[in-house]
Design an enzyme around this catalytic site. Sequence first.
Site, PDB file in Angstrom:
ATOM      1  N   GLY A  22       9.614   1.705   5.343  1.00  0.00           N
ATOM      2  CA  GLY A  22       9.623   1.417   6.776  1.00  0.00           C
ATOM      3  C   GLY A  22       9.186   2.618   7.597  1.00  0.00           C
TER       4      GLY A  22
ATOM      5  N   ASN B 255       7.715   5.284   6.593  1.00  0.00           N
ATOM      6  CA  ASN B 255       6.331   5.674   6.253  1.00  0.00           C
ATOM      7  C   ASN B 255       5.330   4.858   7.072  1.00  0.00           C
ATOM      8  OD1 ASN B 255       7.325   7.369   4.284  1.00  0.00           O
ATOM      9  ND2 ASN B 255       6.752   6.082   2.541  1.00  0.00           N
TER      10      ASN B 255
ATOM     11  N   ASN C  13       1.082  -5.652  -3.010  1.00  0.00           N
ATOM     12  CA  ASN C  13       0.069  -5.052  -3.885  1.00  0.00           C
ATOM     13  C   ASN C  13      -0.092  -5.925  -5.132  1.00  0.00           C
ATOM     14  OD1 ASN C  13       2.082  -4.375  -5.733  1.00  0.00           O
ATOM     15  ND2 ASN C  13       2.181  -2.227  -5.105  1.00  0.00           N
TER      16      ASN C  13
ATOM     17  N   THR D  97      -3.281  -5.927  -1.714  1.00  0.00           N
ATOM     18  CA  THR D  97      -3.963  -4.635  -1.839  1.00  0.00           C
ATOM     19  C   THR D  97      -4.167  -4.336  -3.328  1.00  0.00           C
ATOM     20  OG1 THR D  97      -1.865  -3.447  -1.719  1.00  0.00           O
ATOM     21  CG2 THR D  97      -3.074  -3.725   0.340  1.00  0.00           C
ATOM     22  N   LEU D  98      -5.308  -3.719  -3.620  1.00  0.00           N
ATOM     23  CA  LEU D  98      -5.720  -3.517  -5.018  1.00  0.00           C
ATOM     24  C   LEU D  98      -6.078  -2.065  -5.308  1.00  0.00           C
ATOM     25  CD1 LEU D  98      -8.073  -6.653  -5.159  1.00  0.00           C
ATOM     26  CD2 LEU D  98      -5.835  -6.453  -6.258  1.00  0.00           C
TER      27      LEU D  98
ATOM     28  N   GLY E  75      -9.731  -1.960  -3.186  1.00  0.00           N
ATOM     29  CA  GLY E  75      -9.652  -2.448  -1.795  1.00  0.00           C
ATOM     30  C   GLY E  75      -8.590  -3.516  -1.637  1.00  0.00           C
TER      31      GLY E  75
ATOM     32  N   ASP F 123       1.788   2.186   2.167  1.00  0.00           N
ATOM     33  CA  ASP F 123       2.423   2.306   3.491  1.00  0.00           C
ATOM     34  C   ASP F 123       1.413   2.803   4.533  1.00  0.00           C
ATOM     35  OD1 ASP F 123       4.776   1.548   2.264  1.00  0.00           O
ATOM     36  OD2 ASP F 123       5.361   3.622   1.868  1.00  0.00           O
TER      37      ASP F 123
HETATM   38  O1  RIB Z   1       6.038   3.437  -0.736  1.00  0.00           O
HETATM   39  C1  RIB Z   1       6.462   4.721  -1.042  1.00  0.00           C
HETATM   40  C2  RIB Z   1       7.905   4.882  -0.706  1.00  0.00           C
HETATM   41  O2  RIB Z   1       8.668   4.044  -1.557  1.00  0.00           O
HETATM   42  C3  RIB Z   1       8.471   6.263  -0.908  1.00  0.00           C
HETATM   43  O3  RIB Z   1       8.381   7.060   0.226  1.00  0.00           O
HETATM   44  C4  RIB Z   1       9.899   6.004  -1.346  1.00  0.00           C
HETATM   45  O4  RIB Z   1      10.851   6.477  -0.441  1.00  0.00           O
HETATM   46  C5  RIB Z   1       9.998   4.495  -1.536  1.00  0.00           C
HETATM   47  O5  RIB Z   1      10.598   3.891  -0.471  1.00  0.00           O
END
Ligand code: RIB
Length: 308
Positions: free
Chosen positions: A46, A48, A187, A224-225, A229, A260
């Site tokens: 979240g 991120n 993904n 997502t791949l 892409g 993310d």
């Molecule tokens: O998507 C990566 C994230 O997955 C990392 O930052 C980790 O904290 C997990 O949540």
Amino acid sequence: MAQNQSTEVLVFGSAIIDFICYTPRLPKPGETLHGHRFQTGYGGKGANQCVAAARQGSRTALVAKLGADTFGADYLRQLREEHINVEHVQQLAGQTTGVAQIGVSDGGENNIIIVVGANSQLSPCDVAQAEELFREAKVLVCQLETPVEATLTALRNFQGVSIVNAAPAMVDTPPELLQLASIFCVNESEAALMTQMDQIETVEEAKIAAGKLVQMGANTVIITLGKLGAVFGSANEEYRHVAAPQVPPEKVVDTTGAGDAFIGALAHNLARHPKAQLEEHIAAACAVASQSVQLPGTQASFPRSDVQ
Ligand code: RIB
């Protein structure tokens, strides 16, 4: 960035501290390996995604839970430095901040174990408390590191464009989660788990999985791949492929958080350019994710846009 304008991207989800070990290869079960570097970082899907959108220039807000510990206090300070509205990020007494143990191989692959701590306390009440943000935001982003009941409440109470990043994947995903999201994004491994396909390694296999997710109730699906892409589509239309910019293998140092970076950039573009085609947004998001894999760390690797 203008402070008095309304929120563009609202993220309802997780915030976790990452403990990252860089190692020649990922360990096998029962194996101990010597790593060559250790780093802590700010993570959680979240937060991120919120940071990724903020660095693209969106006005962002996060609804999340941290522990009443030094990790939580540091994280709150960090989110403020990213110019994220943290009015609804709470440090909870008696709870520890979520942690992730992450291994990253020299090839850039990773594996992650999360212990969510305070994130488990995000609840439907938090949606009501952040009512104003839910009313004003253009795009809502959710993931699955926090309780799904809260996520469903968030989606039911939002009128704009919603993105559900169903990560980590659930075997028994509530159908409503697919139905309520404007865009359902996973993904390749999450899509395989959800659709009970053995593997998704090609664009054609991803198109089949996207079709299955639409049959399961999703409106628009993005799969997502990685370096291939993404594939996207909706009911009654052909599933299409968007290529990612090619990154030479020797430049791929850490893929953690690339998904993310993709979601945050996608949310930013949807909020800022609502009339553009989804294909253009996905291409822009792939470009941001491709940049992120070329630097170590999760949020530490997310690019900043010059255009605010
Ligand atoms: O998507 C990566 C994230 O997955 C990392 O930052 C980790 O904290 C997990 O949540």
